[in-house]
Structure formats: C-alpha cells, structure tokens
Design a protein around this motif. Structure first.
Motif, mmCIF file in Angstrom:
data_model
loop_
_atom_site.group_PDB
_atom_site.id
_atom_site.type_symbol
_atom_site.label_atom_id
_atom_site.label_comp_id
_atom_site.label_asym_id
_atom_site.label_seq_id
_atom_site.Cartn_x
_atom_site.Cartn_y
_atom_site.Cartn_z
ATOM 1 N N UNK A 1 0.834 -1.206 0.000
ATOM 2 C CA UNK A 1 0.000 0.000 0.000
ATOM 3 C C UNK A 1 0.869 1.256 0.000
ATOM 4 N N UNK A 2 1.947 1.222 0.791
ATOM 5 C CA UNK A 2 2.860 2.363 0.827
ATOM 6 C C UNK A 2 3.464 2.613 -0.552
ATOM 7 N N UNK A 3 3.858 1.537 -1.229
ATOM 8 C CA UNK A 3 4.423 1.684 -2.578
ATOM 9 C C UNK A 3 3.400 2.214 -3.566
ATOM 10 N N UNK A 4 2.146 1.802 -3.386
ATOM 11 C CA UNK A 4 1.083 2.289 -4.265
ATOM 12 C C UNK A 4 0.886 3.792 -4.089
ATOM 13 N N UNK A 5 0.881 4.243 -2.826
ATOM 14 C CA UNK A 5 0.758 5.686 -2.565
ATOM 15 C C UNK A 5 1.977 6.437 -3.111
ATOM 16 N N UNK A 6 3.167 5.834 -2.910
ATOM 17 C CA UNK A 6 4.396 6.505 -3.350
ATOM 18 C C UNK A 6 4.429 6.644 -4.869
ATOM 19 N N UNK A 7 3.928 5.629 -5.586
ATOM 20 C CA UNK A 7 3.920 5.701 -7.048
ATOM 21 C C UNK A 7 3.026 6.825 -7.551
ATOM 22 N N UNK A 8 2.084 7.246 -6.695
ATOM 23 C CA UNK A 8 1.185 8.356 -7.052
ATOM 24 C C UNK A 8 1.652 9.677 -6.426
ATOM 25 N N UNK A 9 2.881 9.649 -5.846
ATOM 26 C CA UNK A 9 3.455 10.842 -5.202
ATOM 27 C C UNK A 9 2.622 11.327 -4.009
ATOM 28 N N UNK A 10 1.908 10.448 -3.374
ATOM 29 C CA UNK A 10 1.084 10.826 -2.215
ATOM 30 C C UNK A 10 1.883 10.549 -0.949
ATOM 31 N N UNK A 11 2.892 11.417 -0.685
ATOM 32 C CA UNK A 11 3.856 11.178 0.381
ATOM 33 C C UNK A 11 3.225 11.262 1.762
ATOM 34 N N UNK A 12 2.221 12.087 1.925
ATOM 35 C CA UNK A 12 1.566 12.164 3.245
ATOM 36 C C UNK A 12 0.901 10.835 3.590
ATOM 37 N N UNK A 13 0.309 10.199 2.581
ATOM 38 C CA UNK A 13 -0.310 8.885 2.819
ATOM 39 C C UNK A 13 0.751 7.815 3.111
ATOM 40 N N UNK A 14 1.909 7.960 2.439
ATOM 41 C CA UNK A 14 3.009 7.030 2.707
ATOM 42 C C UNK A 14 3.444 7.135 4.161
ATOM 43 N N UNK A 15 3.614 8.376 4.647
ATOM 44 C CA UNK A 15 4.026 8.580 6.039
ATOM 45 C C UNK A 15 2.969 8.071 7.006
ATOM 46 N N UNK A 16 1.708 8.215 6.646
ATOM 47 C CA UNK A 16 0.624 7.737 7.501
ATOM 48 C C UNK A 16 0.667 6.210 7.625
ATOM 49 N N UNK A 17 0.914 5.537 6.504
ATOM 50 C CA UNK A 17 1.030 4.065 6.532
ATOM 51 C C UNK A 17 2.174 3.649 7.445
ATOM 52 N N UNK A 18 3.304 4.357 7.370
ATOM 53 C CA UNK A 18 4.463 4.000 8.188
ATOM 54 C C UNK A 18 4.212 4.287 9.666
ATOM 55 N N UNK A 19 3.499 5.371 9.956
ATOM 56 C CA UNK A 19 3.152 5.663 11.354
ATOM 57 C C UNK A 19 2.237 4.575 11.916
ATOM 58 N N UNK A 20 1.310 4.119 11.076
ATOM 59 C CA UNK A 20 0.402 3.050 11.509
ATOM 60 C C UNK A 20 1.190 1.775 11.809
ATOM 61 N N UNK A 21 2.158 1.480 10.980
ATOM 62 C CA UNK A 21 2.995 0.293 11.211
ATOM 63 C C UNK A 21 3.711 0.389 12.555
ATOM 64 N N UNK A 22 4.230 1.578 12.866
ATOM 65 C CA UNK A 22 4.928 1.763 14.136
ATOM 66 C C UNK A 22 3.986 1.613 15.324
ATOM 67 N N UNK A 23 2.807 2.231 15.210
ATOM 68 C CA UNK A 23 1.854 2.175 16.332
ATOM 69 C C UNK A 23 1.306 0.768 16.540
ATOM 70 N N UNK A 24 1.202 0.006 15.459
ATOM 71 C CA UNK A 24 0.679 -1.361 15.556
ATOM 72 C C UNK A 24 1.777 -2.385 15.843
#
Length: 710
Positions: free
Chosen positions: A547-570
């Motif tokens: 999912x992070x790669x999918x967001x990154x391919x669309x240049x949606x960096x805020x969504x990429x960071x959100x996915x990574x924050x979720x990974x850390x919290x979980x």
C-alpha cells in the motif's frame, strides 16, 4: 482320510513331474495305492485314475491350460474333486472367479487351502451338537478372505457367502477379519464401522484395526474419538496408529495428552512408539519437541533419523536438517531413500545446489537413483535451484518409471523458471501418455499461463480441469486465475472474478489483487483490497509495504508517512529484503547496504566497478522504484546497494570467469535490479539465475527468461 491321500498324490505329481517320466510315475503311483490298500472302486481316486489312464493327468500337471481344456470339456461330469483340483491350481483373480462359478453350479469349495480345517471339523462332528460345524465354516470364510479378497467387490462377495452359510454378523472371528481386510484394502470406513458396531465384544486387535483404518483414511479424526471410547486397555500397537491420526489432524494439544498417556501406560520406551511421537511433533510443527524426543531416544534407527530430518526440512529449518544429516553420517547411520528425499527437500528450500549434487552422487553410488520418490525429489531440487536443464535430464532418464508426480514436478519447474510454453507442451505430452493430471499439475499449468500472459488459454485450461477431469477447483486455482488477470492489467475483471468466486477469498487472493494494483497503479481497487486484508491479516508487513508503494507511485507522500506511522503504532515491522548465495559449503546472506561481511571492502569496490561498466553499456538507474521522498542522487545510491547487487558483486570476486551465479531473494526483484542484472550478464559474460518470491529469472547475454513480464 481318502481326501488327504488324494491331495498327497497331487502334491507328489507336482514335486516329481520334472524328475521322472510318465511311465515311471504311473508305476510308483500304482505301487503306492497297493501298499495303502486303496482300491480302484474307492470313489476318492476314481477321477484321478480315469485321467491317468487317458494320459491326461500328467499333462494336467505339466501345463495348466491342458487342465483347463479337460475341465471345460467335462461340464456335465464335474464333481467336487474336479472343482477343487482347479481351485487349488489357480491363484488370486482366477481362484476367486472359479469360486463364484463353483457356487453357481451348487458346489461348496473344499480345496487344499481348506482341507486341514475341514478334516478337523469332520472328525469332531457330533450329530447331537448342531453348532459344531460353525467353526469350520468360519475358518473357511477367513481363509477365503486371506487368499481371494484382493478387492472391495471380492470382499463383499465373501461376506455375503458367510451370511448365506449362517455366520452371524456378531461373530467376533469373522468380524475382525472382515474389518482387517476392509482396512487393508482401503475400503471406505463406513463399511468397517457397520461391522464393528455389530460385534458384541470386540478385542483389542479389532479396536486397533479400526483406529488404524481411520488414521490412514482421508478423515482421521474418528480414530481419536474411537480411542476415547475404547473399552479395553490399549496395547503396544494402539498408540502408533493413534499418533498417526493426530499427525494428520495436526492437533498438538491432543498429541501431548496422548504422549502423557503413553508414558503413564509404560509404552514410552518402545522404539516404534518413540518414532510415532517424533513424527507427530514434527508434523504438528513442533520441531523442538520432536528433537527433544529424538535426543532422549537411547537407540535411534533410520526411521527416527528420517523423521527428525524431515521435520526440520518441512518446518522451515533446512540448515538444521542439513546439520543432522552430516551428524547422521558421522554416527555411521546409512541413509536410505526417505533420508535423501528429506535432504533434497532441505537443499531445494535453501537452493544449495552443491550439496544437492553431492547427494545426487551418493544416490548413484549406493543405487538409490532407482528410487522413484528420491528421483522426484532430485528433479524438484534442480528445478528449484534454477538448473532446469538438469531437471529435464533427470526426467528423461526416468522414462517408464515416471509418474504423475514426476510430470507435475517438471511442469511446475518449467513454469516457475519462466518456460511457460514448454510447461504447457509437456502437459500435452503427459495427456498423450494417458496419465491423469492432479490438482497440483493444474496449479503448474495455470501458473504457466499467468506468467506467460496467455489469458484465454488459462481460462480454457481451468474449464477443462473442472469438466474433463472432474477436479473441484481449490483456492490455489482461483488464486492463479486472479493472478492471470492482474498481471495482464485486467484489474476490474480480476475484482469481478473474486466477487463471483464460489469460495470465500482468503488473504492471498486479496494480496494478489493489491500487488497487481501496485504494479499497474490502480489506487481505488488497491485501497479496497487493503481494507479486506486488514480484516483477514492485519499484522502482515508485506501488505503495508504494498500500500505504501502504491501511494508513493502516485506521489502521495503524506499517505506514505501515515502508513508508516500506523505500522509503528501497531508494532508491525517490515520484513527486510535479503539475498542468499552458495559458495563452497556455506550459504552467504546479504541485506540492503550490508557491510557486515568480512569481504565488504572489496565487495563495495566491485560495486563501483560494476556501476562504471553498466553506465558505459547504457544503464540509467530506474529511480521510480525508490518509493521514498528523497533526492534523485540518493535514490540512485540506494538502488545500487540492493541485496541482489551486493550478492552478485561477492560472487564475481570469488568465482572464476564464466561460472553461473545463483541467487535466492525473499522479495520480488525490482525493475531497476532486473534491468541492471540483464546488463551485468552481458558485460561480465555470466549466466545469472535469480529466484525471487514468485518465480525464477534466468539472465543471459542481456536478456531474461521472463521476457520482462513478471
């Protein structure tokens, strides 16, 4: 008494026929009859002398077809002795068919096989006791079961014969032999169960036979239930059958309870019980418990060694399996075919081709290369190590010994190695040979269609699987079809296919769709697939990465960071990518940017040299693969430190020019590495084989076997 003398004569004929002429034998027979005061008028020997005078009895004993000619020509004059003569001469199928025909003419069998029981019964017959004949009838039926019951049909015929002759269904002796024969013939267990429930007091042998039957069936769970209702104390044979059932249902908690009962009843010291415990723990994935049982065994036979080695191999511990194999040799235990299958499976998991080849050489040395199962494992090893030419050679050498597993291993091997069209050609050859493909064969066929991008043919094979071969598609087959559509970019069709599936889609199905959406850039369907995955497997790190790669391919960096924050919290940690290469007797592992290897300094110098030569050959870094919000220069640097490039640099340093390089990678190879390795294979004149998480890539002279479709 006369019958016994008659059959003694028959045996004499068979023993003496090759030692004397007909005239000599006839003289001896006449002398013997005079000595025993047996008269011609005695009905017992009348048929014998008639045949003898016609010079046909000698022929009957010489060749069975002469006897059949005499027998067929005497339809109206056959008596019990004539029928029994033929029944004694036949075996298996012919004996059973004659037995049925004999009853049709109104005769009951009383041949050599049953004579001793018949004499005992006749000598003890008491007219005042009508039940005295029952033991004889039971023994005769049991003998029929032991000699003639070679199929389910024959078993039921003999069972019907016993009922017609007054043997009650509650008879213990008949019941236990019926159950034993049914289990030995793998007859559906409802037949044995119906007999078992009518026996008044089944003995421990009968209980064990029922447990064994269920343990060896497709539904082993009733074996455990039957044990809990067992009305007798278990013996030494009960627990191996029971533990086999536990191994098949993979219920370690039940297995541990049975282990405690084994110890309580004093059977833990028995070797075959220990082997069953070892196998049970290994099958349940408890390799540590299996190893503990193994270490506590005072005597370890080949079965124990095989079980623990196979347990490690099947439970993702190939290094431990190989270590045990070496220890086995140091302790003087000679491996057998089962050992080699387990060893080759471990080698295939690690792609340790050098060790696999040594195992192959050992197999040839001791003659195990004639073992079908070991050859199939060897074929699988070479296919999984990317040496498909050697896999083909093993397959060709097997010739008439090849079975469905052999064909399937080659078809799947060709498919995953990027030779999909050849895999389909071999499937057609398999059909021409008259072999019936299995469920796994069709997984290979559909996989080949998926990785070749032949959508229509894939659907045609799927249809044939159901309609021509009556194979009910499993979730793996549906997964192949979703992958087929996804790789071809038909994402909407893939989603509709999932929606219309008769089976509930699992996490693998949705992950396949998510991966296809990432490749082809379909954000909407990708997010939907990710939502489904959160419900099924919320902690899988690979889904977050996709999912992070999918967001990154669309240049949606805020969504990429959100996915990574979720990974850390979980508390979800990303699985690091790694590459494995085999050199000598060791497997070397590298991760991205790895500098822990003793040769790191020269490895990174080689990476610089590789980069320079590739740029001269036209290499331009594919920075779109670096899905991070960093500068372009940093992206280029990050790309060149991928684990597979480090592994290639290591092998270029440590192997001779022209030596093939084989790499195992746990993740999907990225587009930049794929392009770079194609150029490396050309510039450095090396064949390079990369096995990633889904397939093999064979790089040679600047091209790849996948034809850039992966």
């Amino acid at each position: 008494m006369r019958a016994a003398l008659y059959w003694t004569c028959m045996r004499s004929v068979k023993e003496l026929k090759m030692l004397m002429s007909y005239d000599v034998f006839r003289g001896m027979l006449t002398h013997w009859m005079e000595k025993e005061r047996v008269m011609v008028e005695d009905g017992t020997f009348a048929p014998l002398l008639t045949l003898l005078d016609n010079d046909k009895f000698y022929k009957l004993t010489m060749q069975l077809h002469y006897a059949e000619t005499v027998f067929d020509g005497a339809v109206g004059t056959r008596d019990l002795v004539t029928w029994n003569s033929m029944l004694a001469a036949y075996k298996d199928e012919d004996a059973f068919n004659l037995f049925l025909e004999m009853q049709g003419f109104g005769f009951e069998p009383d041949s050599l096989h049953f004579l001793a029981e018949a004499n005992d019964a006749k000598m003890s017959t008491n007219p005042s006791c009508p039940d005295n004949r029952t033991p004889y009838v039971v023994r005769k039926c049991v003998a029929l079961l032991q000699i003639c019951a070679s199929s389910r049909f024959k078993l039921k015929q003999i069972h019907a014969f016993s009922i017609r002759h007054g043997i009650p269904v509650t008879n213990l002796d008949m019941g236990k032999h019926l159950i034993y024969t049914a289990v030995s013939l793998s007859v559906p267990m409802n037949y044995a169960h119906n007999i078992f429930t009518q026996i008044r007091s089944p003995n421990v042998f009968t209980w064990n036979t029922m447990i064994r039957g269920y343990a060896e069936s497709e539904n082993p769970k009733p074996a455990i239930e039957l044990y809990h209702h067992m009305q007798l104390k278990p013996d030494t044979h009960t627990y191996p059958f029971l533990l086999k059932a536990v191994s098949k249902v993979v219920d370690v908690k039940v297995g541990e309870k049975i282990h405690s009962l084994v110890a309580k009843n004093g059977f833990e010291s028995l070797l075959f019980v220990q082997n069953s415990l070892l196998h049970m723990y290994a099958a349940c994935g408890q390799f540590e418990s299996a190893y503990k049982v193994f270490e506590l065994m005072p005597e370890k036979d080949i079965v124990a060694w095989n079980s623990v080695i196979n347990g490690f191999a099947l439970n993702g511990k190939p290094n431990e399996a190989l270590t045990l194999y070496k220890r086995m040799g140091s302790e003087g235990v000679e491996p057998d075919g089962f050992t080699m299958v387990s060893l080759l499976s471990a080698c295939a998991e690690l792609a340790t081709l050098a060790l696999g080849r040594r195992a192959h050489a050992f197999m040839v040395k001791v003659g195990l290369n004639k073992n079908l199962h070991a050859n199939n494992a060897l074929l699988d090893l070479y296919a999984k190590c990317g040496t498909i030419s050697e896999a083909r050679k093993i397959f060709d050498e097997m010739r008439i010994e090849r079975n469905v597993v052999s064909w399937t291993s080659l078809i799947v091997g060709l498919a995953v190695n990027g030779f999909g069209k050849e895999a389909l050609e071999h499937f057609k050859d398999m059909e021409r040979e008259g072999l019936v493909p299995s469920e796994i064969t069709f997984v290979g066929v559909l996989y080949a269609c998926s990785h070749c991008g032949i959508v229509n043919e894939g659907f045609e094979y799927f249809k044939r699987m159901k309609e021509q071969y009556d194979i009910v598609p499993r979730i793996e087959h549906y997964g192949c079809m979703v992958d087929l559509l996804g790789r071809a970019g038909l994402l909407k069709e893939a989603y509709d296919y999932i929606h219309d599936m008769p089976l509930q889609p699992n996490a693998v199905i949705w992950r396949t769709l998510l991966g296809a959406c990432t490749i082809h850039g379909h954000l909407g369907l990708g997010a939907f697939a990710r939502a489904r995955l959160l419900q099924l497997e919320p902690k899988d790190s690979g889904d977050y990465v996709l999912l992070s790669n999918l967001y990154a391919s669309e240049q949606r960096w805020s969504d990429v960071h959100e996915v990574r924050r979720t990974m850390l919290s979980e508390g979800v940690r990303k699985t690091p990518g790694y590459s494995l290469v085999e050199l000598g007797n060791h497997v070397h592992e590298f991760v991205m940017g790895d500098r822990t290897h003793p040769q790191s300094e020269v490895i990174y110098k080689m990476l610089v040299e590789i980069a320079m030569k590739l740029k001269l050959a036209g290499y331009v870094p594919h920075t779109a693969n670096v899905l991070a919000d960093i500068e372009e220069e940093e992206k280029e640097s990050a790309l060149f430190y991928h684990s597979e490039k480090i592994a290639i640099a290591f092998m270029l340093i440590n192997t001779l020019s022209g030596t093939p390089i084989r790499i195992i990678k746990n993740l999907r190879v990225c587009a930049d590495c794929h392009f770079a390795i194609k150029l490396i294979s050309k510039v450095f004149e090396r064949d390079i084989v990369v096995r990633d998480c889904s397939r093999f890539h064979h790089f040679r002279d600047g091209s790849c076997s996948c034809r850039d479709y992966w």
